[in-house]
Design a protein around this motif. Structure first.
Motif, PDB file in Angstrom:
ATOM      1  N   ILE A   1       0.743  -1.226  -0.238  1.00  0.00           N
ATOM      2  CA  ILE A   1       0.139   0.116   0.044  1.00  0.00           C
ATOM      3  C   ILE A   1       0.909   1.339   0.095  1.00  0.00           C
ATOM      4  N   TYR A   2       0.772   2.161  -0.928  1.00  0.00           N
ATOM      5  CA  TYR A   2       1.257   3.314  -0.957  1.00  0.00           C
ATOM      6  C   TYR A   2       0.637   4.526   0.238  1.00  0.00           C
ATOM      7  N   THR A   3       1.683   5.086   1.012  1.00  0.00           N
ATOM      8  CA  THR A   3       1.109   6.211   1.844  1.00  0.00           C
ATOM      9  C   THR A   3       2.056   7.164   1.581  1.00  0.00           C
ATOM     10  N   ASN A   4       1.864   8.359   2.235  1.00  0.00           N
ATOM     11  CA  ASN A   4       2.795   9.481   1.900  1.00  0.00           C
ATOM     12  C   ASN A   4       3.825   9.641   3.285  1.00  0.00           C
ATOM     13  N   LEU A   5       4.737   8.328   3.176  1.00  0.00           N
ATOM     14  CA  LEU A   5       5.791   8.386   3.995  1.00  0.00           C
ATOM     15  C   LEU A   5       6.795   7.925   3.243  1.00  0.00           C
ATOM     16  N   PRO A   6       8.062   8.118   3.896  1.00  0.00           N
ATOM     17  CA  PRO A   6       9.203   7.733   3.029  1.00  0.00           C
ATOM     18  C   PRO A   6       9.151   6.380   2.452  1.00  0.00           C
ATOM     19  N   PRO A   7       9.732   6.076   1.421  1.00  0.00           N
ATOM     20  CA  PRO A   7       9.600   4.598   0.970  1.00  0.00           C
ATOM     21  C   PRO A   7      10.365   3.660   1.755  1.00  0.00           C
ATOM     22  N   ASN A   8       9.810   2.441   1.891  1.00  0.00           N
ATOM     23  CA  ASN A   8      10.252   1.356   2.460  1.00  0.00           C
ATOM     24  C   ASN A   8      10.472   0.291   1.500  1.00  0.00           C
ATOM     25  N   GLY A   9      11.750  -0.367   1.861  1.00  0.00           N
ATOM     26  CA  GLY A   9      12.093  -1.404   0.939  1.00  0.00           C
ATOM     27  C   GLY A   9      12.865  -2.662   1.682  1.00  0.00           C
ATOM     28  N   ALA A  10      13.791  -3.141   0.955  1.00  0.00           N
ATOM     29  CA  ALA A  10      14.439  -4.354   1.562  1.00  0.00           C
ATOM     30  C   ALA A  10      14.806  -4.010   3.142  1.00  0.00           C
ATOM     31  N   PHE A  11      14.995  -5.092   3.860  1.00  0.00           N
ATOM     32  CA  PHE A  11      15.538  -4.792   5.194  1.00  0.00           C
ATOM     33  C   PHE A  11      15.715  -6.193   5.793  1.00  0.00           C
ATOM     34  N   ARG A  12      16.768  -6.423   6.133  1.00  0.00           N
ATOM     35  CA  ARG A  12      17.357  -7.898   6.798  1.00  0.00           C
ATOM     36  C   ARG A  12      16.035  -8.494   7.409  1.00  0.00           C
ATOM     37  N   GLY A  13      15.744  -9.670   6.728  1.00  0.00           N
ATOM     38  CA  GLY A  13      14.532 -10.463   7.302  1.00  0.00           C
ATOM     39  C   GLY A  13      13.500 -10.361   6.374  1.00  0.00           C
ATOM     40  N   TYR A  14      13.402  -9.569   5.457  1.00  0.00           N
ATOM     41  CA  TYR A  14      12.822  -9.014   3.991  1.00  0.00           C
ATOM     42  C   TYR A  14      11.289  -9.569   4.220  1.00  0.00           C
ATOM     43  N   GLY A  15      10.322  -9.073   5.076  1.00  0.00           N
ATOM     44  CA  GLY A  15       8.884  -9.333   5.115  1.00  0.00           C
ATOM     45  C   GLY A  15       8.702 -10.484   5.847  1.00  0.00           C
ATOM     46  N   ALA A  16       9.685 -11.383   6.209  1.00  0.00           N
ATOM     47  CA  ALA A  16       9.203 -12.715   7.058  1.00  0.00           C
ATOM     48  C   ALA A  16       9.308 -12.069   8.649  1.00  0.00           C
ATOM     49  N   MET A  17      10.002 -11.113   9.013  1.00  0.00           N
ATOM     50  CA  MET A  17       9.916 -10.763  10.383  1.00  0.00           C
ATOM     51  C   MET A  17       8.504 -10.418  10.671  1.00  0.00           C
ATOM     52  N   GLN A  18       7.814  -9.691   9.810  1.00  0.00           N
ATOM     53  CA  GLN A  18       6.637  -9.094  10.298  1.00  0.00           C
ATOM     54  C   GLN A  18       5.528 -10.097  10.262  1.00  0.00           C
ATOM     55  N   SER A  19       5.665 -11.205   9.593  1.00  0.00           N
ATOM     56  CA  SER A  19       4.492 -12.047   9.853  1.00  0.00           C
ATOM     57  C   SER A  19       5.055 -13.324  10.772  1.00  0.00           C
ATOM     58  N   ILE A  20       6.228 -13.505  10.683  1.00  0.00           N
ATOM     59  CA  ILE A  20       6.467 -14.560  11.665  1.00  0.00           C
ATOM     60  C   ILE A  20       6.338 -13.718  13.253  1.00  0.00           C
ATOM     61  N   TRP A  21       6.471 -12.370  13.432  1.00  0.00           N
ATOM     62  CA  TRP A  21       6.000 -12.017  14.841  1.00  0.00           C
ATOM     63  C   TRP A  21       4.502 -12.333  15.012  1.00  0.00           C
ATOM     64  N   ALA A  22       3.713 -12.154  13.906  1.00  0.00           N
ATOM     65  CA  ALA A  22       2.096 -12.222  14.155  1.00  0.00           C
ATOM     66  C   ALA A  22       2.062 -13.664  14.297  1.00  0.00           C
ATOM     67  N   SER A  23       2.553 -14.480  13.327  1.00  0.00           N
ATOM     68  CA  SER A  23       2.225 -16.070  13.330  1.00  0.00           C
ATOM     69  C   SER A  23       2.601 -16.657  14.667  1.00  0.00           C
ATOM     70  N   GLU A  24       3.548 -16.301  14.905  1.00  0.00           N
ATOM     71  CA  GLU A  24       4.295 -17.100  16.100  1.00  0.00           C
ATOM     72  C   GLU A  24       3.828 -16.630  17.777  1.00  0.00           C
ATOM     73  N   ARG A  25       3.291 -15.417  17.596  1.00  0.00           N
ATOM     74  CA  ARG A  25       2.717 -15.119  18.757  1.00  0.00           C
ATOM     75  C   ARG A  25       1.441 -15.502  19.001  1.00  0.00           C
ATOM     76  N   THR A  26       0.680 -15.775  17.787  1.00  0.00           N
ATOM     77  CA  THR A  26      -0.318 -16.205  17.773  1.00  0.00           C
ATOM     78  C   THR A  26      -0.406 -18.035  18.185  1.00  0.00           C
ATOM     79  N   MET A  27       0.905 -18.583  17.737  1.00  0.00           N
ATOM     80  CA  MET A  27       0.663 -19.969  18.145  1.00  0.00           C
ATOM     81  C   MET A  27       0.759 -20.145  19.738  1.00  0.00           C
ATOM     82  N   ASP A  28       1.347 -19.185  20.295  1.00  0.00           N
ATOM     83  CA  ASP A  28       1.393 -19.171  21.736  1.00  0.00           C
ATOM     84  C   ASP A  28      -0.064 -18.834  22.574  1.00  0.00           C
ATOM     85  N   VAL A  29      -0.886 -18.136  22.044  1.00  0.00           N
ATOM     86  CA  VAL A  29      -2.258 -17.672  22.296  1.00  0.00           C
ATOM     87  C   VAL A  29      -2.977 -19.043  22.109  1.00  0.00           C
ATOM     88  N   LEU A  30      -2.802 -19.634  21.098  1.00  0.00           N
ATOM     89  CA  LEU A  30      -3.497 -20.969  20.646  1.00  0.00           C
ATOM     90  C   LEU A  30      -3.256 -21.978  21.616  1.00  0.00           C
TER      91      LEU A  30
END
Lengths: 701, 701
Positions: free
Chosen positions: B338-367
């Motif tokens: 999604i485009y927003t009016n913030l500085p561009p975001n791009g590649a970063f060590r962990g490239y996309g995986a970090m964000q969804s692993i945070w959500a996914s693995e936190r949810t495993m403990d809730v489950l």
């Protein structure tokens, strides 16, 4: 040392075999111009992989200077031989049989076969539009003329042409015509394409691997690194194995078949692939009564056939070769590249220069006659010397025209007797801008290898480069290897054309070997020349240095049959510095013999747009018996640059022979100088031979 | 052996000097969204070379996945910091002063700062259109959603999600948010561009020399060989020195100035150049009462800022990392970039995986909590094993998830005591398709050199490649050299990203050394992996092999201040085969420490679109004192493939810490886990802590 060309050890592109490979053949239009109404492939067995325009509709367009081609024509065929479909089958015989099962419904359209007609008012248009994007136009300086068949117009505007002619005491004006010619390499076009996942790999005989890589990437929507071109040695090319020939069809078939696909042409298909540009050239030249040239006006009409290919470049080079190696204060040149419904014309040894040198140097003898001067003296009086500026504005350096010309004249005993003898002097440019790069590495066994995209087509470039590297490295030439060029490995090179490789790679090598010696590592070197001409004024840098030469011919004419025999032929070529003496001599001999073909024999004949002599019995290239007493000098100078020798000795042969005929009062304007042409000229002399009787104003074509 | 990074011997891009070089600085928009009405440069002295949108209007667009950028924005600035003009002067100080003399008239426009708002009905559009050509869309599989700010949508459709949830005994649903982050390399962006005739040469710190070459060629209407990229070692990059950053501005200035131009950023400008994608991730997971996972639905909203950069790829990788390393028969993922009016975001060590692993693995403990299961046991029950198919359809091989997870659990004494401890297991893909090639040559002095485009950014890739080559060649590593990558010389490589280089180049090296040994000549080798996922179904090959790992954390929380201290942190990473043990360990430590920053500290703060902590005092990266008792295993297997280690240990750190908090009944959903976040979660526990009380259906954001 056994020669691998003789023993058959060379692996040509057509020798490459891959597992599961299919063989392709091409169905070609029988009409010079026709709408493709419907292609019915329903009679083909399922085992046949077939490619029709619908398969390539989504692919990119291509064309080395104008993107006017699609992999197969999408709506209409534009010449007899235009590929309209292709098949691939396990054997070549099956492929030939399959072609008979394809039924194409055509709607014939009117066609145009002559570049002069094609530029007349109301001529039908071979291309509805020129399809030249602004980018293309900007990059190549293409100047299409809207709503005409002119796809490019090149001009020189130097001085004031009207003022120039106003100061002339004598003006001569003539129109000349040169025929189309076929390159006739002994090895036909051969390409093998296969896909490795989403990468395209192509083995193909090509002088232009990096151009081909770029064009194939564009066609298939790939990045350049997704295309790999491997270019084995060729059995001759002379300009025809350049840019995209059949590689895109092979690659499209391979993509559809999911198997490797090879295309090897039949001999007759070579005439339907690429030929030399026929040209009509009108020359008007003015001089003072003492022979000082004051003005020259040249119009070139260049027939590029159904697709532009490098026709714009040929027109440009024809245009800037037309003034010749003379000091002329006022020059005006227009060169038009024109579409017709004939097979495409493209690069050919002598690239555009041959045609305008024929016209230009024949006119010099007509002018000498009008002035009552020795043709040698007229030339010597006007030749460019060091520090002069050519009509493109560039300064001349290391000039040897007079030396070449005098040497040639001497070899035929010009001063003793001029009857039956003719001379020619020429200059020819080298590709600008361009870039060559090369890497040199030390091998485990103490030998070295050069990594270089230069194509070997029999001209001996690989040996010349190995010899230069060996000298720089201080080793024997046997200790320098030249692996087959592969665009994945070798550094960039513009292409192997315009007699540039020994010169350009030679300079790049110096840097590469220096770095290798400095660092011990793979040494990388490059050589770039800059330049280019403004297409509207012809001002700029046409060539880093100029190829320079002269020829002299002695002939004998049978005035009953019109047969012209060359009894002696000499070329004096400025070589700067010779790298490989036997190779340079063979190159020079080859160019001279090819020049004899252009002079006396070679002519592609058409009937309603159909080539009628597409075989090596009816189309005559010179045989051993046609080669006269032939000699040459390769003039060197201590410390000089290397000058390429691939082409220089071809263009001066026709005018030298034509001028020898003229010395016998036989005035020919058209190439080739067949017996019929000679007889017609004999018939016309006395009454009409213009230069013997007065002002030459007429257009004799 | 003195380390050149320590002694200062390394020549970084910012150290390169060329004669006559000018220094550039950039004028940036103070508004998050504004029409550029007029730029008045009349107050500048003539000696200042200035670049405004009018200078770049005719140049090509660029963008590594969507061509949505011009060298300077042509009509409106889209974020605070968007470059609207640039100047070049002999000194950097003069350039800074010159910026003050440029007067820009803006017309402010409404702006959007949040990816969720940006996708709401009637949101203003950051780009009027997505400017995605059909070609781009086809090549990268880009799926823009017309008339929205969504520039790409990636989906996984596997099984039947409704049927899956219908079979679930327990369903947990949560929404998570991760903050933006700055790469903060010690060396800022630095680029030096100069033109040699019509060729562009650029010295620049870049992970992507070949991508950059292609983009610059497109921008300036050149052929690729007319662009040369030389990429010196970098002082860190972590994803930010990728594709086109300031090279096009430097090159445009250099073209105008006809002199070399260097741009080096100030520290604060780094936050205005490229950051990590903030993301909002909604997870819904269903299991049988025995803990068997049956369905998982994930929605990711990825904020790519004002220009797409590689956001589509990040969204895709976030999407396909979201299901996690588990057997789940029904998976449904939607990821929106999604485009927003913030500085561009791009590649970063962990490239996309970090964000969804945070959500996914936190949810495993809730489950696990809902199921009354040990979080370790729940994971072990569901982990993928060899031969399983992932939800992309690809078969798993050489799987070590359980081994990594058990090893990590053991290291924190999981079985003795679970309070204050947390676990995480992860899989992360590697770039497909991609291609690496390398050449190896013998040098005069008996040493060897590798010619390779792999970028050295401090990760030790050059040493690892030299070590592999040395082993294959049977020589000491000191005898293998790695010259600075130069696109004129080195063979093609996709880029140095996604922890692919040691693996891919390692395989290419085997072939290269084999050929060198066979022929004695320069040996060339390549390694291509194929793959890619269908953007509409997520089916295909995401990764040749998967990076696998697990982490365990032990924490201590001060419930009065909310301060969370990590007392022990362990990562168990599957390494396949370690090439350079100290290098691999340092990489792993670096990733873990960077993971601590993401977990506890790093957050780019904005006020009206303006970064308010663009300096290394207010923006906290971990310091030595923040590093806990830290340990790791690099798990090897005899005969295994090399697995890249650049990133794997970063993504599991945040969930391990978050789950440790959760074991203390502190449920955090947002990163970073600041003291405020912890205090808020403590305030909410008891009454609202969802997993302790019943069905979790709410969206807590």
């Amino acid at each position: 040392m056994s020669n691998p060309r003789v023993t058959g050890a060379i692996r040509y592109a057509q020798d490459v075999e891959l597992d599961g490979m299919l063989h392709a053949r091409i169905l070609r239009s029988p009409y010079p111009h026709a709408r493709i109404v419907h292609i019915d492939t329903s009679a083909l067995p399922d085992s046949v992989v077939v490619l029709t325009p619908d398969d390539v509709r989504e692919l990119g367009k291509y064309g080395c200077q104008i993107k006017d081609q699609t992999v197969l024509p999408l709506d209409r065929a534009r010449y007899v031989g235009d590929p309209v479909a292709a098949v691939a089958t396990p054997t070549r015989k099956q492929a030939s049989e399959a072609l008979d099962l394809i039924d194409v419904e055509y709607e014939e359209l009117p066609a145009v076969f002559d570049a002069v007609q094609a530029t007349s008012e109301g001529a039908l248009l071979v291309h509805d539009q020129h399809n030249i994007s602004d980018n293309d136009a900007a990059y190549f300086g293409i100047r299409p003329q809207p709503d005409t068949n002119i796809c490019h117009r090149f001009r020189i505007r130097y001085g004031n042409i009207d003022e120039g002619f106003a100061h002339a005491d004598v003006i001569v004006e003539e129109t000349y015509h040169t025929a189309g010619a076929q390159h006739a390499p002994m090895e036909p076009h051969a390409s093998l394409a296969h896909w490795v996942d989403d990468r395209l790999e192509v083995y193909t005989g090509t002088q232009t691997p990096f151009n081909l890589r770029m064009e194939l990437a564009g066609i298939f929507g790939l990045q350049e690194h997704q295309v790999r071109i491997i270019s084995p040695p060729m059995g001759g090319s002379f300009g025809c194995k350049t840019f995209v020939r059949y590689e895109a069809i092979a690659a499209s078939l391979a993509r559809k078949a999911r198997r490797p696909v090879k295309i090897v042409l039949d001999r007759s298909e070579e005439w339907l692939t690429l030929n030399r540009h026929p040209a009509t050239i009108h020359v008007k030249i003015g001089a003072r009564s003492d022979g000082t040239l004051v003005a020259k006006q040249v119009e070139c009409r260049v027939d590029t056939g159904a697709y532009a290919d490098c026709g714009p470049g040929v027109a440009q080079k024809m245009g800037f070769a037309a003034p010749g190696p003379y000091r002329i204060p006022h020059v005006w040149v227009d060169a038009h590249c024109i579409y017709t419904n004939l097979p495409p014309n493209g690069a050919f040894r002598g690239y555009g220069a041959m045609q305008s040198i024929w016209a230009s140097e024949r006119t010099m003898d007509v002018l000498a006659d009008r002035l009552g001067m020795d043709p040698l003296a007229l030339r010597l009086k006007n030749l460019l010397v060091d520090g002069d500026h050519y009509c493109t504005g560039e300064e001349m350096h290391d000039v040897h025209f007079a030396e070449c010309l005098q040497s040639a004249a001497e070899k035929v005993g010009w001063t003793e007797q001029r009857r039956g003898k003719g001379l020619c002097v020429l200059m020819k440019g080298m590709q600008t801008p361009s870039r060559a790069s090369i890497a040199v590495g030390a091998n485990d066994d103490g030998t070295y290898s050069v990594y270089c995209a230069t194509a070997e087509m029999g001209q001996g470039a690989w040996l010349a480069i190995r010899m230069m590297a060996a000298e720089l490295l201080g080793v024997a030439v046997e200790n320098v290897h030249f692996p087959e060029p592969d665009t994945d490995i070798v550094p960039y090179d513009t292409r192997t054309t315009s007699s540039r490789s020994t010169y350009m790679m030679g300079r790049a090598l110096v840097e590469a070997v220096r770095k290798l010696k400095e660092n011990g590592e793979l040494g990388y070197g490059e050589c770039a020349n800059t330049g280019g001409l403004d297409p509207d004024t012809g001002q700029g840098i046409a060539s880093t240095h100029w190829h320079q030469g002269a020829a002299a011919a002695e002939i004998r004419v049978d005035e009953e049959t019109g047969k012209c025999d060359i009894t002696k032929l000499h070329a004096s070529i400025y070589a700067g510095r010779v790298v490989d003496r036997p190779g340079a001599e063979l190159q020079n001999e080859g160019a001279m013999i090819m020049g004899i073909g252009t002079t006396l024999f070679e002519n592609i004949l058409f009937a309603d747009g159909q080539v009628t002599n597409a075989n090596l019995s009816d189309y005559n290239i010179p045989a051993a018996g046609d080669v006269p007493d032939l000699s040459y000098d390769l003039i060197e100078r201590e410390g000089a640059e290397i000058h390429g020798l691939g082409e220089t000795a071809l263009p001066p042969i026709p005018p030298a022979v034509g001028n020898a005929l003229y010395s016998l009062n036989i005035h020919v304007t058209d190439l080739p100088i067949s017996a019929e042409v000679v007889l017609a000229a004999i018939d016309q002399r006395d009454g009409t031979k213009p230069q013997m009787t007065g002002a030459v104003e007429g257009d004799r074509r």
